[in-house]
Design an enzyme around this catalytic site. Structure first.
Site, PDB file in Angstrom:
ATOM      1  N   GLU A   1      11.534   6.533   3.870  1.00  0.00           N
ATOM      2  CA  GLU A   1      10.685   5.106   3.274  1.00  0.00           C
ATOM      3  C   GLU A   1      11.618   4.309   2.446  1.00  0.00           C
ATOM      4  O   GLU A   1      12.645   5.084   1.892  1.00  0.00           O
ATOM      5  CB  GLU A   1       9.422   5.721   2.632  1.00  0.00           C
ATOM      6  CG  GLU A   1       9.313   6.837   1.639  1.00  0.00           C
ATOM      7  CD  GLU A   1       9.280   6.450   0.300  1.00  0.00           C
ATOM      8  OE1 GLU A   1       8.709   5.332  -0.012  1.00  0.00           O
ATOM      9  OE2 GLU A   1       9.835   7.377  -0.529  1.00  0.00           O
TER      10      GLU A   1
ATOM     11  N   SER B   1      -4.343   6.719  -3.673  1.00  0.00           N
ATOM     12  CA  SER B   1      -3.281   6.253  -2.797  1.00  0.00           C
ATOM     13  C   SER B   1      -3.727   6.013  -1.127  1.00  0.00           C
ATOM     14  O   SER B   1      -4.644   7.017  -0.928  1.00  0.00           O
ATOM     15  CB  SER B   1      -2.194   7.142  -2.903  1.00  0.00           C
ATOM     16  OG  SER B   1      -1.154   6.693  -2.034  1.00  0.00           O
TER      17      SER B   1
ATOM     18  N   ASP C   1      -1.733   6.688   0.861  1.00  0.00           N
ATOM     19  CA  ASP C   1      -0.982   7.755   1.573  1.00  0.00           C
ATOM     20  C   ASP C   1      -1.811   8.767   2.235  1.00  0.00           C
ATOM     21  O   ASP C   1      -1.749   9.260   3.202  1.00  0.00           O
ATOM     22  CB  ASP C   1       0.001   8.392   0.562  1.00  0.00           C
ATOM     23  CG  ASP C   1       0.863   7.542  -0.060  1.00  0.00           C
ATOM     24  OD1 ASP C   1       1.084   6.235   0.493  1.00  0.00           O
ATOM     25  OD2 ASP C   1       1.900   7.693  -0.812  1.00  0.00           O
TER      26      ASP C   1
ATOM     27  N   LYS D   1       3.044  13.212  -7.111  1.00  0.00           N
ATOM     28  CA  LYS D   1       4.111  12.747  -8.334  1.00  0.00           C
ATOM     29  C   LYS D   1       3.082  13.642  -9.514  1.00  0.00           C
ATOM     30  O   LYS D   1       1.960  13.611  -9.514  1.00  0.00           O
ATOM     31  CB  LYS D   1       3.919  11.614  -8.529  1.00  0.00           C
ATOM     32  CG  LYS D   1       5.049  10.977  -7.428  1.00  0.00           C
ATOM     33  CD  LYS D   1       4.875   9.354  -7.449  1.00  0.00           C
ATOM     34  CE  LYS D   1       5.995   8.742  -6.576  1.00  0.00           C
ATOM     35  NZ  LYS D   1       5.402   8.930  -5.111  1.00  0.00           N
TER      36      LYS D   1
ATOM     37  N   LYS E   1       6.347  -4.259  -2.421  1.00  0.00           N
ATOM     38  CA  LYS E   1       5.968  -2.843  -2.208  1.00  0.00           C
ATOM     39  C   LYS E   1       4.859  -2.786  -1.230  1.00  0.00           C
ATOM     40  O   LYS E   1       3.690  -3.202  -1.514  1.00  0.00           O
ATOM     41  CB  LYS E   1       5.744  -2.031  -3.359  1.00  0.00           C
ATOM     42  CG  LYS E   1       5.401  -0.584  -3.364  1.00  0.00           C
ATOM     43  CD  LYS E   1       5.347   0.123  -4.498  1.00  0.00           C
ATOM     44  CE  LYS E   1       5.047   1.516  -4.313  1.00  0.00           C
ATOM     45  NZ  LYS E   1       4.623   2.384  -5.604  1.00  0.00           N
TER      46      LYS E   1
END
Length: 298
Positions: free
Chosen positions: A23, A138, A140, A157, A84
């Site tokens: 990424e 997120s 994700d 994270k 982003k």
């Protein structure tokens, strides 16, 4: 979505050789200049040295680029205003022919469309602390559940609510597999203290799990602990994260700006140790991803 696949990546996919997607936000936003470009090149070298083909993914010129060349890597690292790009941003950026650094969510989607089964990243996004008030989660997580790609990372994270992130992945049907560990890594910290239901000791064991999950049309997370010598102390890191969260709340930092703010504050508090740890875990994850890709290609 138009894909522009680099010749090296196209040849590797056509011959069923190992390919690792990388990424790009770490290049555009995650690391300071010139370390960002140096690290992007190092990650690609690490994948090549392990015997696989790297494919850094980004958005440029109205296409999804699968295998950025050095010119595009340089632009991602040095141009101001690179977006982003998560999944919500893909269509607008493609329509505007703008440049975008694709998050895990967007990279997983593009990698799956290109036929790439393995992605290396630093850490996935997840459920933010305080999400019971903000509903901040997120993209994700859902993207991994919807696309057949192995995501090799150092867990999620540390600045996130890791317990809720695991719960959400369980609800979405995404296995989180400890790579040589029984506990979820927390990015800079080797262990979050949260037990995982599944473990793989080595690339062959990981590939066996991956084949079954990818055949279901869904993704899997392989969580790789950062090396001991590069890791931050868990207690110190938690203390600094708590301070950064309080500061963010006072300043009203939310949404997409929150994670970069928290990571930046942690970097300052640790006198740059977290930055060095970030690079170390990125490179380790790239090597592990290449090993898994090679095992899947057998």
């Amino acid at each position: 979505m138009k894909l522009v696949v680099a010749p090296s990546v196209s040849r590797a996919l056509a011959s069923r050789q190992a390919v690792v997607a990388l990424e790009s936000p770490v290049i555009a936003h995650g690391l300071p200049r010139p370390l960002n470009l140096e690290t992007a090149r190092a990650l690609e070298r690490d994948v090549v040295d392990a015997g696989a083909t790297p494919a850094t993914i980004a958005i440029a010129d109205g296409s999804a680029i699968v295998g950025a060349d050095d010119d595009l890597l340089t632009h991602l690292a040095t141009d101001d205003g690179v977006t982003k790009a998560s999944v919500r941003d893909l269509a607008p950026l493609l329509a505007r022919r703008a440049m975008g650094a694709t998050t895990v969510a967007a990279t997983v989607e593009i990698a799956a469309r290109a036929g790439i089964a393995v992605l290396a990243t630093g850490g996935i996004g997840g459920v933010h602390r305080g999400a019971e008030r903000s509903f901040d989660e997120s993209a994700d997580l859902e993207a991994i559940s919807r696309h057949p790609v192995c995501v090799v990372c150092a867990g999620a994270k540390l600045v996130l609510d890791l317990a809720l992130t695991l719960e959400r992945l369980e609800t979405l049907g995404v296995p989180v597999v400890g790579y040589g560990t029984d506990e979820l890594p927390a990015f800079y910290v080797r262990s979050s203290g949260l037990r995982l239901a599944h473990r793989a000791d080595g690339a062959l064991a990981a590939a066996r799990i991956a084949r079954e999950q990818l055949a279901r049309g869904a993704g899997v997370v392989f969580a790789v602990p950062i090396a001991q010598d590069d890791a931050l102390d868990r207690a110190q890191a938690e203390m600094e994260v708590a301070r950064a969260v309080e500061s963010a709340e006072r300043l009203g930092v939310t949404g997409a700006a929150l994670t970069p703010y928290l990571l930046g504050a942690l970097g300052e508090a640790t006198s740059g140790r977290s930055l060095r740890a970030n690079v170390a875990l990125l490179r380790q994850n790239a090597r592990v991803a290449a090993e898994i890709a090679l095992a899947l290609a057998v």
